[in-house]
Design an enzyme around this catalytic site. Structure first.
Site, mmCIF file in Angstrom:
data_model
loop_
_atom_site.group_PDB
_atom_site.id
_atom_site.type_symbol
_atom_site.label_atom_id
_atom_site.label_comp_id
_atom_site.label_asym_id
_atom_site.label_seq_id
_atom_site.Cartn_x
_atom_site.Cartn_y
_atom_site.Cartn_z
ATOM 1 N N ASP A 1 0.830 -1.212 0.000
ATOM 2 C CA ASP A 1 0.000 0.000 0.000
ATOM 3 C C ASP A 1 0.858 1.254 0.000
ATOM 4 O O ASP A 1 2.030 1.244 0.399
ATOM 5 C CB ASP A 1 -0.947 -0.005 1.201
ATOM 6 C CG ASP A 1 -0.223 -0.012 2.554
ATOM 7 O OD1 ASP A 1 0.824 -0.695 2.669
ATOM 8 O OD2 ASP A 1 -0.702 0.652 3.482
ATOM 9 N N GLU B 1 0.285 -1.300 5.858
ATOM 10 C CA GLU B 1 1.374 -0.756 6.669
ATOM 11 C C GLU B 1 1.223 0.748 6.878
ATOM 12 O O GLU B 1 1.493 1.266 7.964
ATOM 13 C CB GLU B 1 2.730 -1.062 6.013
ATOM 14 C CG GLU B 1 3.931 -0.776 6.902
ATOM 15 C CD GLU B 1 4.438 0.656 6.849
ATOM 16 O OE1 GLU B 1 5.217 1.049 7.732
ATOM 17 O OE2 GLU B 1 4.038 1.396 5.909
#
Length: 386
Positions: free
Chosen positions: A86, A146
Site C-alpha cells: 500500500d 502498513e
C-alpha cells in the site's frame, strides 16, 4: 558466489525498472481494496515463478495480502522478508504516473515501498536462478495496510515472526546507503474536546465553555512534552467550531507521539493522560482514543550482528552502507517486539516519500538487490554454522 549473483543482478536493471513501472501504475492507496487486490494477485504470480509456494491471503476490510514460502520454510525456522504493497496516496490522487530520467525514477510508492518489493523479488529470483533458493528457509510477506498502522496484518506478522529466526524489511534506504538498525515507538491519538454551544454574544461569566479554547490549552501542554531527540510530540491536526458567532461545542486534535524506548512509554502516557483529564476551561471535557501504535525497535546485540553480516556483504560487493536510527516506524517495530533480530531499510535509495516528489536512484535498485541476496545467504548459512 556472491559476486556471480551480483553480476547477474546488475545485468537486469531494465527488468527491475519494468517491474517497478508495472507496480507503481497499479493504484494501491491503503483504502483502495480493488487496487491492492490487483497488487496481491500480481505479486503472488511473480513470486510463484521463483518456485516458492505463493498464495493470496484474502481480507474483507483491507486489501488482500501475499505469503510466499520456500519448501524449507515449512520444515524449519529461517528468514522472514517483509514488504508492503500500500501507499499513502488515495485512489483519486493526480499523482498517478511513473517517470524516469537518467538517474532517477519517480512515482507514487516508488520508494515507499514498491521499489523495496522489486528488490525482494529480484533477490529471490537471483537465488532461484543459481539453484540456491530451494535449500533456504525463506518466507516473504507482502502486506496491504502498513501505511495505516498494519491493523490487520499485525497478527500475521506476529505469527510469521514466531516461525522464523530473523527478518529483513524492505523499506527504502538512506541516501548515503544507510540501513535501519533502530526505530522509535509511536502512539497516535485522536482527542475529542467537548464544550457547550451557544451564541457568542450571550455568554456570561469570566470564562465561556469553548471547546476550541480548551483545545488550545491542550495543544500547548502536549507540545511542552517535547524533549528531542528522545521524545517528539506533534499536534498535527486541529479542527473545531462552526461559525464566528457560535461558541464552539466541539474540537478535534490528532496527535503523533514518538519515543525512544519502552521505559519512556509509561511515563509519557501518564503525563499525556494527566493533560487530557484536566480541563482548564470550566464546562469543558475531553475523550481520547489511541488510533495507532507501534512498539520501539531498539538497537541490540542481535540486530547489530545482523548489520555486521550486511556490512561484510557490502564490503564484498563494493557497496557503501551505514546505519541509522529513524523516528519513522515500520513493520520492523512489530518484528523486533517479538524478539527477532531485524534489519530494515534494504530497499532502494531515494527521498521525498509520501509526497508527489517521491523518487529513487535507479542504480540503487540493483545494488540493494545484490545486498539483500547476499544478506539472505550469509544470514542463513551462518545460522546453519556453515
Amino acid at each position: 558466489m556472491i559476486q556471480k549473483i551480483a553480476e547477474d543482478i546488475y545485468s537486469r536493471q531494465q527488468e527491475m525498472l519494468d517491474l517497478l513501472r508495472q507496480l507503481v501504475l497499479i493504484q494501491s492507496g491503503s483504502h483502495n481494496k480493488e487496487g491492492l487486490d490487483r497488487m496481491a494477485e500480481t505479486m503472488a504470480g511473480i513470486l510463484a515463478g521463483t518456485g516458492m509456494d505463493s498464495r493470496v491471503v484474502p481480507f474483507t476490510h483491507c486489501g488482500n495480502m501475499v505469503i510466499a514460502r520456500t519448501p524449507k520454510a515449512g520444515e524449519q525456522k529461517g528468514l522472514l522478508l517483509v514488504g508492503h504493497m500500500d501507499t499513502v496516496f488515495a485512489a483519486d490522487t493526480s499523482f498517478d504516473w511513473f517517470q524516469e530520467d537518467e538517474t532517477c525514477a519517480y512515482g507514487p510508492g516508488v520508494l515507499d515501498m514498491k521499489g523495496g518489493l522489486v528488490v525482494g523479488v529480484f533477490a529471490l529470483k537471483a537465488l532461484a536462478r543459481f539453484g540456491m533458493l530451494q535449500d533456504l528457509a525463506v518466507t516473504f510477506l507482502c502486506n496491504s495496510d502498513e501505511e495505516v498502522g498494519s491493523p490487520y496484518s499485525r497478527g500475521l506478522i506476529g505469527e510469521l515472526s514466531q516461525k522464523n529466526k530473523m527478518a529483513l524489511v524492505l523499506e527504502g534506504g538512506g541516501l548515503d546507503g544507510e540501513l535501519v538498525v533502530g526505530r522509535k515507538g509511536k502512539i497516535g491519538l485522536q482527542v475529542q474536546v467537548w464544550g457547550q454551544g451557544g451564541h457568542a454574544g450571550n455568554f456570561s461569566g469570566s470564562s465561556k465553555p469553548s471547546a476550541v479554547v480548551e483545545a488550545a490549552h491542550k495543544v500547548l501542554s502536549l507540545e511542552e512534552l517535547n524533549s528531542p531527540p528522545r521524545i517528539q510530540v506533534n499536534v498535527g491536526r486541529v479542527q473545531g467550531g462552526t461559525r464566528p458567532n457560535c461558541i464552539p461545542e466541539k474540537a478535534l486534535l490528532e496527535v503523533d507521539i514518538r519515543y525512544q524506548d519502552t521505559g519512556e512509554e509509561k511515563v509519557l502516557q501518564d503525563r499525556i493522560q494527566s493533560i487530557l483529564k484536566t480541563s482548564q476551561v470550566p464546562g469543558t471535557s475531553c475523550t481520547w482514543e489511541v488510533v495507532s501504535s507501534r512498539p520501539p525497535m531498539p538497537r541490540g546485540k542481535q540486530g547489530e550482528a545482523l548489520y555486521g553480516l550486511a556490512r561484510e556483504a557490502a564490503e564484498e560487493l563494493g557497496i557503501a552502507i551505514g546505519q541509522e536510527v529513524r523516528g519513522g516506524v515500520s513493520d520492523a517495530n512489530f518484528i523486533a517486539a517479538m524478539g527477532l533480530p531485524v534489519l530494515d531499510g534494504l530497499g532502494p535509495l531515494g527521498d521525498h516519500d509520501h509526497s508527489p516528489s517521491e523518487y529513487i536512484l535507479k542504480n540503487s535498485l540493483t545494488q540493494r538487490c545484490a545486498l539483500t541476496a547476499a544478506c539472505i545467504l550469509k544470514a542463513l548459512h551462518q545460522d546453519k554454522g556453515t
